[in-house]
Design a protein around this motif. Structure first.
Motif, PDB file in Angstrom:
ATOM      1  N   GLU A  75       3.070   1.580  18.062  1.00  0.00           N
ATOM      2  CA  GLU A  75       2.873   2.956  18.512  1.00  0.00           C
ATOM      3  C   GLU A  75       2.448   3.811  17.326  1.00  0.00           C
ATOM      4  OE1 GLU A  75       7.549   4.316  18.051  1.00  0.00           O
ATOM      5  OE2 GLU A  75       6.709   3.959  20.039  1.00  0.00           O
ATOM      6  N   ASP A  76       1.977   5.014  17.640  1.00  0.00           N
ATOM      7  CA  ASP A  76       1.574   5.911  16.567  1.00  0.00           C
ATOM      8  C   ASP A  76       2.790   6.349  15.773  1.00  0.00           C
ATOM      9  OD1 ASP A  76      -1.065   5.775  17.231  1.00  0.00           O
ATOM     10  OD2 ASP A  76      -1.008   7.530  18.559  1.00  0.00           O
ATOM     11  N   GLY A  77       2.650   6.324  14.465  1.00  0.00           N
ATOM     12  CA  GLY A  77       3.730   6.741  13.591  1.00  0.00           C
ATOM     13  C   GLY A  77       3.372   8.009  12.855  1.00  0.00           C
ATOM     14  N   PRO A  78       4.036   8.268  11.741  1.00  0.00           N
ATOM     15  CA  PRO A  78       3.730   9.454  10.944  1.00  0.00           C
ATOM     16  C   PRO A  78       2.295   9.415  10.423  1.00  0.00           C
ATOM     17  CG  PRO A  78       5.811   8.453  10.251  1.00  0.00           C
ATOM     18  CD  PRO A  78       5.162   7.496  11.198  1.00  0.00           C
ATOM     19  N   ILE A  79       1.807  10.569  10.021  1.00  0.00           N
ATOM     20  CA  ILE A  79       0.437  10.671   9.534  1.00  0.00           C
ATOM     21  C   ILE A  79       0.171   9.684   8.407  1.00  0.00           C
ATOM     22  CG2 ILE A  79      -1.155  12.170   8.250  1.00  0.00           C
ATOM     23  CD1 ILE A  79      -0.142  14.496   9.951  1.00  0.00           C
ATOM     24  N   TRP A  80       1.115   9.534   7.494  1.00  0.00           N
ATOM     25  CA  TRP A  80       0.895   8.678   6.333  1.00  0.00           C
ATOM     26  C   TRP A  80       0.947   7.200   6.667  1.00  0.00           C
ATOM     27  CZ3 TRP A  80      -0.828   9.694   1.488  1.00  0.00           C
ATOM     28  CH2 TRP A  80      -1.017  11.047   1.179  1.00  0.00           C
ATOM     29  N   ASP A  81       1.217   6.860   7.919  1.00  0.00           N
ATOM     30  CA  ASP A  81       1.106   5.468   8.353  1.00  0.00           C
ATOM     31  C   ASP A  81      -0.342   4.982   8.296  1.00  0.00           C
ATOM     32  OD1 ASP A  81       3.658   4.728   8.689  1.00  0.00           O
ATOM     33  OD2 ASP A  81       3.596   4.519  10.860  1.00  0.00           O
ATOM     34  N   ASP A  82      -1.278   5.924   8.283  1.00  0.00           N
ATOM     35  CA  ASP A  82      -2.690   5.549   8.224  1.00  0.00           C
ATOM     36  C   ASP A  82      -3.143   5.229   6.797  1.00  0.00           C
ATOM     37  OD1 ASP A  82      -3.280   5.746  10.928  1.00  0.00           O
ATOM     38  OD2 ASP A  82      -3.622   7.898  10.819  1.00  0.00           O
ATOM     39  N   PHE A  83      -2.243   5.410   5.839  1.00  0.00           N
ATOM     40  CA  PHE A  83      -2.588   5.174   4.438  1.00  0.00           C
ATOM     41  C   PHE A  83      -2.292   3.713   4.100  1.00  0.00           C
ATOM     42  CE2 PHE A  83      -1.506   5.970  -0.225  1.00  0.00           C
ATOM     43  CZ  PHE A  83      -2.829   6.059  -0.596  1.00  0.00           C
ATOM     44  N   CYS A  84      -3.335   2.979   3.737  1.00  0.00           N
ATOM     45  CA  CYS A  84      -3.174   1.546   3.501  1.00  0.00           C
ATOM     46  C   CYS A  84      -3.942   1.136   2.264  1.00  0.00           C
ATOM     47  CB  CYS A  84      -3.668   0.759   4.721  1.00  0.00           C
ATOM     48  SG  CYS A  84      -3.537  -1.020   4.533  1.00  0.00           S
ATOM     49  N   LEU A  85      -3.235   0.623   1.283  1.00  0.00           N
ATOM     50  CA  LEU A  85      -3.868   0.119   0.064  1.00  0.00           C
ATOM     51  C   LEU A  85      -3.940  -1.401   0.144  1.00  0.00           C
ATOM     52  CD1 LEU A  85      -2.102   2.310  -2.638  1.00  0.00           C
ATOM     53  CD2 LEU A  85      -4.241   2.745  -1.433  1.00  0.00           C
ATOM     54  N   VAL A  86      -5.134  -1.934  -0.029  1.00  0.00           N
ATOM     55  CA  VAL A  86      -5.324  -3.380   0.101  1.00  0.00           C
ATOM     56  C   VAL A  86      -4.951  -4.059  -1.214  1.00  0.00           C
ATOM     57  CG1 VAL A  86      -6.998  -5.214   0.521  1.00  0.00           C
ATOM     58  CG2 VAL A  86      -7.136  -3.082   1.818  1.00  0.00           C
ATOM     59  N   ASP A  87      -4.096  -5.068  -1.122  1.00  0.00           N
ATOM     60  CA  ASP A  87      -3.695  -5.860  -2.279  1.00  0.00           C
ATOM     61  C   ASP A  87      -3.564  -7.302  -1.815  1.00  0.00           C
ATOM     62  OD1 ASP A  87      -2.719  -6.941  -4.577  1.00  0.00           O
ATOM     63  OD2 ASP A  87      -0.807  -5.859  -4.576  1.00  0.00           O
ATOM     64  N   VAL A  88      -4.643  -8.062  -1.953  1.00  0.00           N
ATOM     65  CA  VAL A  88      -4.686  -9.420  -1.418  1.00  0.00           C
ATOM     66  C   VAL A  88      -4.206 -10.446  -2.452  1.00  0.00           C
ATOM     67  CG1 VAL A  88      -6.189 -11.130  -0.299  1.00  0.00           C
ATOM     68  CG2 VAL A  88      -6.590  -8.712   0.076  1.00  0.00           C
ATOM     69  N   ASP A  89      -3.964 -10.007  -3.686  1.00  0.00           N
ATOM     70  CA  ASP A  89      -3.548 -10.934  -4.740  1.00  0.00           C
ATOM     71  C   ASP A  89      -2.283 -10.405  -5.425  1.00  0.00           C
ATOM     72  OD1 ASP A  89      -3.713 -13.164  -6.433  1.00  0.00           O
ATOM     73  OD2 ASP A  89      -4.840 -12.043  -7.930  1.00  0.00           O
ATOM     74  N   PRO A  90      -1.161 -10.344  -4.692  1.00  0.00           N
ATOM     75  CA  PRO A  90       0.021  -9.652  -5.205  1.00  0.00           C
ATOM     76  C   PRO A  90       0.804 -10.408  -6.268  1.00  0.00           C
ATOM     77  CG  PRO A  90       0.492 -10.601  -3.067  1.00  0.00           C
ATOM     78  CD  PRO A  90      -0.968 -10.841  -3.322  1.00  0.00           C
ATOM     79  N   VAL A  91       0.916 -11.732  -6.145  1.00  0.00           N
ATOM     80  CA  VAL A  91       1.789 -12.463  -7.052  1.00  0.00           C
ATOM     81  C   VAL A  91       1.336 -13.920  -7.129  1.00  0.00           C
ATOM     82  CG1 VAL A  91       3.466 -13.053  -5.240  1.00  0.00           C
ATOM     83  CG2 VAL A  91       4.215 -12.962  -7.627  1.00  0.00           C
ATOM     84  N   SER A  92       1.548 -14.535  -8.284  1.00  0.00           N
ATOM     85  CA  SER A  92       1.179 -15.937  -8.461  1.00  0.00           C
ATOM     86  C   SER A  92       2.423 -16.756  -8.786  1.00  0.00           C
ATOM     87  CB  SER A  92       0.143 -16.078  -9.574  1.00  0.00           C
ATOM     88  OG  SER A  92       0.668 -15.606 -10.810  1.00  0.00           O
TER      89      SER A  92
END
Length: 598
Positions: free
Chosen positions: A510-527
């Protein structure tokens, strides 16, 4: 007890993928003859029916159009409509087909930019050079800060310069300004070049236009905000002419039209009307745009534009170092962007079973009686050409009637193929290990990991759930592990060893708070031990999956990195064993699992 992932709190952004599903969600598909003849045939039939219905509207009696869809390798489908009413004295072609020629107007800007990329790649200019380096007549006393306007900004509609050099000033047109409430003006007081003749629709020359441009005011400061400018591309054409020593038109012919064998594409009015689309009442077919050619002067056909789109689809990320031609340069709205010089729509509203955004990289054009748009769908490896001669409003109707059912059909076929080639349960080749991983594919969730056991440990209960919490996903929230293709291979030469990355995706119910639309892509988080912890490699020929970080081995005291211990034995479908070692010329599959055939 402290979580082993606690140190990651210092470096992992507390943002989860709440705004959308990961994109891209699958490798670019290859559209085979079977897809065209069988799976997509019903979709093409439905689109044909819809286009025929649109054309029956009386307002389109004088309108002809051509639509063509191409993959990276071949034209998959086309549809052509001939106007019911034509000019009796000069009808042009009376049967529209893929060789019929239209004016494609501002799609020309794509060709101008491609020429610019070629010269940048050759080292003859830099995209980040100011335009005044090549056109010194643009002087420093002008209100427009030419020294701050780079070629890249101009090609990206970020120059801030005016839209038009001429052809857009109402004072130069023959109509009475007082009829629409404007005050009367004396043209003699406007200091206009002599070529601004309201009675004649003709081009000026650079000797006349450059001084005029120096007296114009900027719309925005360079790089501040996007605003459409035809002047920017006219000047880019002049830059290309000065850099290459050829006329702009000659350079386009020699560098693009001729190598791609675009034989119906030209800047000159075709000598014969045999293929000319000449709508009733048109007057622009024979207009020579002169110095305006770089912004909108090309004549072309749907067949030639399909050839061009095939080239673009297969070269867009290899035209110049550091340039991905399909990337946006600035935003123009909530879901729309300018590229270089593309007009890009990115929408999550088109798919039926997913909120994953789909990207449409387009360029449109319009001159009197001619309206056009090319649309590239890079995720699907498809390119669409739409050319109209006649009424403008039909273009948007055709665009929707084609792209929506097409993308939805392509999406369904993609997931059928992914399910066949990737889904299933894979178990460790070493039977002593209690390790397995299961993948499932669907249009709603993409390719996801549904179970993952490593050495008897359920990774969903340990590593993955801990990481989900680090991403800021509440314990009670639903999430899944979805795979994103990197579009890379372990062996790029043979295109084998397809590399994907696992990502934790929060289910958005469902729709959440406005800042739910903020998404930073990090596909290489940890090795782990120098290998990406979330890397998954599919070796399709052997029905094997490799989990790069989950390899067996021991710690070398002199070099604290994990390495391959003993020879890994790969069981082949026929039961024969083959042995690989880390020094083998063939890839050593580490932590490999074999697919359990159904």
């Amino acid at each position: 007890m402290l979580s082993p992932l606690l140190p990651l709190l210092l470096c992992v952004p507390l943002v989860s993928c709440k705004c959308s599903d990961p994109s891209p969600a699958f490798p670019v598909p290859s559209w085979t003859k079977q897809h065209k003849d069988d799976s997509l045939a019903s979709t093409f039939h439905a689109i044909d029916t819809a286009l025929k219905s649109i054309a029956t509207d009386d307002q389109y009696d004088t309108t002809s159009f051509s639509v063509s869809l191409t993959s990276e390798t071949e034209t998959l489908w086309s549809h052509h409509h001939t106007a019911l009413k034509q000019n009796a004295t000069r009808p042009g072609t009376t049967h529209i087909d893929n060789q019929s020629q239209y004016r494609i107007a501002s799609i020309t800007k794509v060709f101008t930019t491609l020429g610019l990329l070629y010269q940048h790649s050759a080292g003859n200019l830099s995209l980040d050079d100011p335009v005044s380096d090549y056109i010194p007549e643009l002087n420093s006393t002008s209100a427009i800060p030419w020294k701050d306007i780079t070629l890249r900004l101009m090609a990206s509609q970020l120059s801030g310069m005016p839209r038009e050099g001429n052809w857009a000033d109402l004072a130069t047109t023959p109509f009475d300004p007082t009829s629409v409430g404007l005050p009367p003006v004396d043209r003699e007081d406007l200091n206009l070049p002599a070529c601004f003749d309201p009675e004649v629709f003709e081009s000026c020359n650079w000797t006349q236009i450059l001084p005029y441009l120096n007296n114009k005011q900027p719309v925005f400061a360079p790089g501040q905000k996007s605003s459409y400018s035809n002047v920017a591309f006219e000047l880019l054409g002049l830059v290309l002419a000065r850099v290459t020593g050829l006329s702009y038109e000659e350079y386009m012919h020699e560098s693009i039209f001729k190598p791609l064998k675009m034989e119906s594409t030209t800047f000159k009015t075709p000598e014969s009307d045999e293929h000319a689309v000449l709508p009733l009442g048109q007057f622009f077919w024979d207009v020579d745009e002169g110095i305006h050619n770089p912004t909108g002067g090309i004549y072309s056909s749907s067949a030639d534009m399909s050839v061009f789109l095939r080239y673009v689809l297969t070269h867009y990320n290899a035209l110049a170092t550091g340039v991905n031609w399909f990337m946006p340069a600035s935003w123009t709205g909530l879901r729309s962007f300018y590229g270089m010089p593309w007009e890009i729509l990115r929408t999550e509203r088109i798919l039926e079973h997913s909120n994953r955004p789909v990207t449409f990289v387009t360029k449109g054009g319009a001159v009197p009686s001619y309206f056009s748009r090319i649309t590239v769908m890079p995720e699907y490896g498809l390119g669409l050409t739409l050319l109209v001669g006649g009424e403008s409003s039909i273009l948007e109707k055709i665009q929707g009637a084609v792209t929506i059912p097409l993308v939805r059909a392509a999406e369904g076929l993609v997931w059928q193929d992914i399910d066949t080639t990737h889904s299933g349960n894979y178990t460790a080749l070493d039977k002593e290990l209690n390790s397995s991983i299961t993948f499932a594919a669907s249009a709603a969730t993409g390719l996801e990991v549904t179970s993952f056991i490593s050495n008897g440990t359920d990774m969903f209960d340990t590593l993955l759930s801990t990481y989900a919490q680090l991403l800021g996903i509440p314990k009670e929230a639903a999430w899944r592990v979805q795979l994103t293709p990197t579009l890379l291979f372990k062996n790029e030469t043979s295109q084998e060893g397809e590399i994907w990355r696992m990502q934790i995706v929060r289910e958005r119910t469902e729709d959440g708070p406005i800042w739910d639309d903020f998404c930073l892509v990090d596909v290489d988080p940890v090795s782990y031990a120098g290998e990406p912890l979330n890397e998954v490699v599919f070796w399709h020929g052997e029905r094997l999956v490799e989990l790069s970080a989950f390899r067996r081995g021991a710690v070398d005291a002199s070099n604290p990195r994990y390495h391959l211990g003993h020879i890994t034995i790969l069981a082949q479908p026929n039961g024969e064993e083959r042995k690989y070692s880390p020094t083998s010329e063939e890839p050593a599959h580490t932590a490999c699992m074999r697919h359990n055939e159904q």
